[in-house]
Each structure stands twice: as C-alpha cells, then as structure tokens.
Design a protein around this motif. Structure first.
Motif, mmCIF file in Angstrom:
data_model
loop_
_atom_site.group_PDB
_atom_site.id
_atom_site.type_symbol
_atom_site.label_atom_id
_atom_site.label_comp_id
_atom_site.label_asym_id
_atom_site.label_seq_id
_atom_site.Cartn_x
_atom_site.Cartn_y
_atom_site.Cartn_z
ATOM 1 N N LEU A 320 0.825 -1.208 0.000
ATOM 2 C CA LEU A 320 0.000 0.000 0.000
ATOM 3 C C LEU A 320 0.857 1.254 0.000
ATOM 4 O O LEU A 320 0.519 2.259 -0.637
ATOM 5 N N ARG A 321 1.964 1.195 0.698
ATOM 6 C CA ARG A 321 2.883 2.335 0.709
ATOM 7 C C ARG A 321 3.424 2.589 -0.695
ATOM 8 O O ARG A 321 3.527 3.734 -1.146
ATOM 9 N N ASP A 322 3.737 1.515 -1.409
ATOM 10 C CA ASP A 322 4.243 1.665 -2.775
ATOM 11 C C ASP A 322 3.193 2.261 -3.706
ATOM 12 O O ASP A 322 3.525 2.976 -4.653
ATOM 13 N N TYR A 323 1.931 1.962 -3.448
ATOM 14 C CA TYR A 323 0.847 2.537 -4.243
ATOM 15 C C TYR A 323 0.584 4.004 -3.873
ATOM 16 O O TYR A 323 -0.128 4.705 -4.589
ATOM 17 N N GLY A 324 1.094 4.426 -2.719
ATOM 18 C CA GLY A 324 0.834 5.778 -2.264
ATOM 19 C C GLY A 324 -0.412 5.905 -1.414
ATOM 20 O O GLY A 324 -0.918 7.011 -1.205
ATOM 21 N N VAL A 325 -0.924 4.786 -0.904
ATOM 22 C CA VAL A 325 -2.115 4.818 -0.050
ATOM 23 C C VAL A 325 -1.736 5.369 1.322
ATOM 24 O O VAL A 325 -0.724 4.956 1.904
ATOM 25 N N PRO A 326 -2.528 6.296 1.870
ATOM 26 C CA PRO A 326 -2.203 6.857 3.188
ATOM 27 C C PRO A 326 -2.324 5.811 4.292
ATOM 28 O O PRO A 326 -3.340 5.142 4.406
ATOM 29 N N LEU A 327 -1.287 5.682 5.093
ATOM 30 C CA LEU A 327 -1.279 4.693 6.175
ATOM 31 C C LEU A 327 -1.165 5.340 7.546
ATOM 32 O O LEU A 327 -0.941 4.643 8.533
ATOM 33 N N THR A 328 -1.325 6.652 7.602
ATOM 34 C CA THR A 328 -1.283 7.334 8.887
ATOM 35 C C THR A 328 -2.375 6.788 9.803
ATOM 36 O O THR A 328 -3.535 6.672 9.407
ATOM 37 N N ASN A 329 -2.008 6.420 10.998
ATOM 38 C CA ASN A 329 -2.912 5.905 12.036
ATOM 39 C C ASN A 329 -3.400 4.487 11.778
ATOM 40 O O ASN A 329 -4.195 3.959 12.567
ATOM 41 N N VAL A 330 -2.957 3.855 10.679
ATOM 42 C CA VAL A 330 -3.379 2.481 10.411
ATOM 43 C C VAL A 330 -2.652 1.524 11.340
ATOM 44 O O VAL A 330 -1.430 1.559 11.468
ATOM 45 N N LYS A 331 -3.426 0.662 11.992
ATOM 46 C CA LYS A 331 -2.877 -0.413 12.815
ATOM 47 C C LYS A 331 -3.459 -1.721 12.283
ATOM 48 O O LYS A 331 -4.668 -1.881 12.213
ATOM 49 N N LEU A 332 -2.579 -2.640 11.930
ATOM 50 C CA LEU A 332 -3.005 -3.864 11.257
ATOM 51 C C LEU A 332 -2.349 -5.063 11.926
ATOM 52 O O LEU A 332 -1.124 -5.127 12.025
ATOM 53 N N TYR A 333 -3.179 -6.005 12.370
ATOM 54 C CA TYR A 333 -2.655 -7.164 13.092
ATOM 55 C C TYR A 333 -3.074 -8.494 12.487
ATOM 56 O O TYR A 333 -2.605 -9.545 12.925
ATOM 57 N N ASP A 334 -3.965 -8.483 11.500
ATOM 58 C CA ASP A 334 -4.385 -9.725 10.854
ATOM 59 C C ASP A 334 -4.843 -9.420 9.437
ATOM 60 O O ASP A 334 -4.762 -8.276 8.974
ATOM 61 N N GLY A 335 -5.319 -10.447 8.741
ATOM 62 C CA GLY A 335 -5.770 -10.252 7.372
ATOM 63 C C GLY A 335 -7.269 -10.246 7.209
ATOM 64 O O GLY A 335 -7.790 -9.841 6.171
ATOM 65 N N SER A 336 -7.980 -10.696 8.256
ATOM 66 C CA SER A 336 -9.433 -10.857 8.167
ATOM 67 C C SER A 336 -10.224 -9.709 8.765
ATOM 68 O O SER A 336 -11.386 -9.504 8.415
#
Length: 456
Positions: A320-336
């Motif tokens: 997503l970073r490579d696509y330029g999608v904003p990830l500010t404040n994103v917290k991700l711990y799983d895929g579902s």
C-alpha cells in the motif's frame, strides 16, 4: 464469516460494471493523489455544511458535532446535494458516536465529502480489502497454489501449499493418481502423513478473542479441504486423502500423522488451485476469514517474509505504501479484520478501493468480489436484511460494497454510480453504536443509497 461469534450475521441504474472503465491515464502521481484522501477533514478549499439532523430531532437526541467537508466544486449540483444529505444523515443515532466516512469521485479523485475521514476506527472485515489488494499485487491474479503428494520408504506425504479452495474431489484425483503409480511399482501398503510446514505453528493475532476458534476462524494452516473450519485442518485433509486412497485400492496403515517431505521424496501427484482471483472473489463475497488469513501468509512468503501475522501485515503495508495509499494511524494485526486491535480510517479504505480504477489488470478481482446490494448468497443479500430499509431499497443492484461486522464496529465501503453518472468510491466505518446491529446496518445502507443518489 466476517461476524464475531454470538453476533447476528449479516434495475434502474445498473451496478457499476465489473469490467472496469475506459479513461485517460491520470497525470498526477499516485502518492500525491492518495494523500489527498487522508486529509479530507482539513477545511482547505472546502465548503462547510451544517445543521441539526432530522433523525436527531425526531428522536430528541443530540446531533453528532459536524466537522464534515465537501469540495467546493461540488457546488449546488448533485454532488453538493449528496454531500449536504450525508452531513444530515450521518447524525442518525443508529450510527453511534464515532463515524469515519469519505466519498471520492473515482475519475478525478476529488473528495466530494468527508467526515473524520482520517480518524482510524475498528474496521472489522473491511480489512479484507487491504489483504486482497496486497495478495493480488504481490502474487498476481493468475497465481495458483500447488498441493503435492510425495513418496518415500512406504510413506505418502500430502504437502499443503496454501490452497483454500482445495476440495474432496481434488484429493480424490490426487489419491487415484497416487494409487495408480504405487500399484505400477508393486506397492499396495502405505502410511499417510501431512506436511503443512509452509506455515509455522498457528498462533492467534493480537486482538483475537479466545472463542474465535474454530467457528469464526480456524488455526491457520497450509492445508485444508472443503474450507472446513476445524482445529486441525491439515490432519482433517489427510484423513480425507487416506480414505480416498483406500477407495482406490491402496491399504493405509495406521493413523494420519504430521511430518515433512524430504529432498529425496519422489513426486507422485500434484494439484494446482484455481487462480488467485477466484480465491479473492470468494473471500470478499462471503467475507471468508480463513481465506483472508491464508492469503495474508502467502503474500508474506511472496515478499520473502515469514508466513506469520507480522510478516503478512508488513507485506500489506509495504504494498500500500508503494501505491501511495495513506497509512497514517493504520494499525493492522491480521488479514481478516477479526482483530479488535485493527484500526483503519475511511480515507485509507477509499484509497484502496480507488486503486481498482487505476490498476484494473491486477485489482479487478477486488471489484468483482464486492457483494452487490441485494445479491443473494453474499453478505449484502436479503438473507442478512441488507438494503431492505425504505430509504435504501432504491439502491438494490446499484451498489458494490464490502461489509464488516464485529460487536461495536460496522463498516461498509464500496462503489456506486452517482446521480451525475460518475463513479463514486465511498467508505463508512462506525464504532460504538448502541443500536441493534441490524439497525446500524440499515443506516449505513442508507448512506450508500445517498451516495448513489436514489435517496435524494
């Protein structure tokens, strides 16, 4: 399969075509375009809309403070009316105190409307949009997973390759091929074991409840048959294989065990899965947690990372970073999205969906997999009471959107053709509503119908 345990599950203008659209390539850099969605709540070159909610007034409740924005170019046309309606309807008390929302014009990436769009909330199964995008980008929509059978010293090993669409029929063909080769070599007795070492020993993600196993999600292993959600999907698949092997005339000695195929093993048979695009479509249509967690691990492996929650989420963030999608404040711990610790803003979800318009060759399966409003057999089907409210029935067949439901979190992100005939990308995430989940879903369906413009 997206809902937390104990929760209740969930032709006028046509739905946006799944075949993508024809348009001139955008000249603006992706990163700068995506960044705009992250700041939609900033009152910069925007017109403010305010006013007391009709819903709040009717029920005698206090309206949610308005800090929503809409692009000035929306003016008094259909986009302006839609934005004004959203500013009123977001105050529906069924939506609770926390709502992150945004609407983009997909052709221009112009922000039409936003409310706390960069505020990260618990997204539930809308997380699967990120998982699908990363898997398709790393592995490719035509990628297939391979399940193998090897032989050495009187033992057949069924080797898992991360195929979540593996069926009993597939294992039957593997067993029949294996039996024929064994018999041709005069072998009539074997032991059977499974090798699921492609993934490490299963663990639970941060934010998972202990009672998720195995009803909401199974321990994540590289081998499963018929999508069965059991505590040991690998041994379960091995037993099915052994049964079919016996039916093909080979005697199986002892119980199915777990072990690793060695370098000196002889390849006996293999099965290739359907294309990844099919797995993605099924995952999104049914909100299948098990497919999501398997794809997260296969994505990690595709980037050279370990097949763990940490490796998978790091891979997703990098894509997503490579696509330029904003990830500010994103917290991700799983895929579902089962993790109650996940946090994603509406701006990020909308930016991810907007990628389907810019990269259709790779990401078309995401759009194809979005449930259609009123589509039976999907999470937006009538069996889950979706788009059956007086204000949203007008949008049946006109909205494609990913649902998300956990206790305390309901989300809806997708695409629809607006009143002006242009494609709109929207994302709505609410947390902490006190209303019944069915009522909150009705309110979100109404917001989607507002974006479509049929609820004017």
């Amino acid at each position: 399969m997206e809902q937390e345990i104990y929760m209740q599950r969930e032709s006028a203008a046509p739905v946006p075509a799944s075949g993508g659209r024809h348009r001139k390539p955008k000249q603006t850099r992706v990163a700068s375009r995506r960044a705009r969605a992250a700041v939609v709540a900033t009152p910069m070159a925007v017109a403010m809309f305010s006013g007391t909610s009709a819903f709040a007034a009717d029920k005698g409740t206090t309206a949610r403070p308005v800090n929503s924005v809409a692009d000035k170019s929306a003016g008094s046309g259909s986009d302006g009316r839609m934005a004004a309606n959203l500013n009123t309807r977001m105050n529906d008390p069924r939506l609770g105190p926390h709502l992150s929302g945004v609407v983009l014009d997909a052709n221009s990436d112009r922000v039409v409307w936003g409310h706390d769009a960069s505020t990260a909330l618990m997204p539930a199964s809308n997380t699967k949009l990120l998982t699908a995008t990363a898997a398709l980008s790393v592995l490719g929509p035509d990628h297939r997973f391979t399940t193998k059978v090897t032989y050495r010293d009187g033992t057949l090993t069924l080797v898992g390759g991360g195929d979540r669409l593996l069926t009993t029929a597939d294992l039957t063909r593997l067993a029949q091929t294996s039996a024929a080769k064994l018999k041709s070599q005069g072998v009539g007795f074997v032991k059977v074991r499974v090798d699921d070492s492609l993934f490490p020993e299963p663990t639970q993600a941060k934010g998972w409840r202990g009672d998720y196993y195995p009803g909401e999600v199974a321990p994540v292993r590289a081998l499963v048959v018929d999508g069965r959600s059991v505590l040991d999907t690998s041994v379960d698949a091995g037993k099915t294989f052994a049964k079919q092997l016996a039916a093909a005339g080979v005697v199986v000695n002892g119980d199915v065990t777990r072990g690793r195929a060695g370098a000196s093993d002889v390849s006996v048979a293999q099965h290739r899965s359907p294309k990844l695009s099919e797995s993605v479509r099924k995952m999104l249509k049914l909100s299948d947690n098990n497919i999501a967690e398997t794809l997260l691990r296969m994505t990690a492996l595709g980037t050279g990372r370990p097949a763990t929650f940490e490796g998978g989420t790091a891979a997703v963030r990098q894509v997503l970073r490579d696509y330029g999608v904003p990830l500010t404040n994103v917290k991700l711990y799983d895929g579902s999205g089962l993790s109650r610790s996940d946090r994603i803003p509406a701006a990020t979800l909308a930016a991810v969906l907007d990628l389907t318009q810019d990269h259709p060759q790779t990401l078309q399966p995401v759009l194809d997999g979005l449930p259609v409003s009123g589509e039976a057999g999907s999470t937006l089907g009538p069996e889950w009471g979706r788009f059956d409210d007086p204000h949203s029935t007008c949008a049946v067949g006109k909205v494609r959107a990913k649902t998300g439901t956990l206790s305390g979190a309901i989300s809806l992100s997708g695409v629809t053709q607006g009143k002006d005939g242009r494609l709109k990308v929207f994302a709505f995430v609410e947390n902490d509503a006190s209303a019944a989940p069915a009522a909150t879903k009705d309110a979100l369906d109404g917001l989607a119908a507002t974006v479509n413009g049929c609820w004017a």
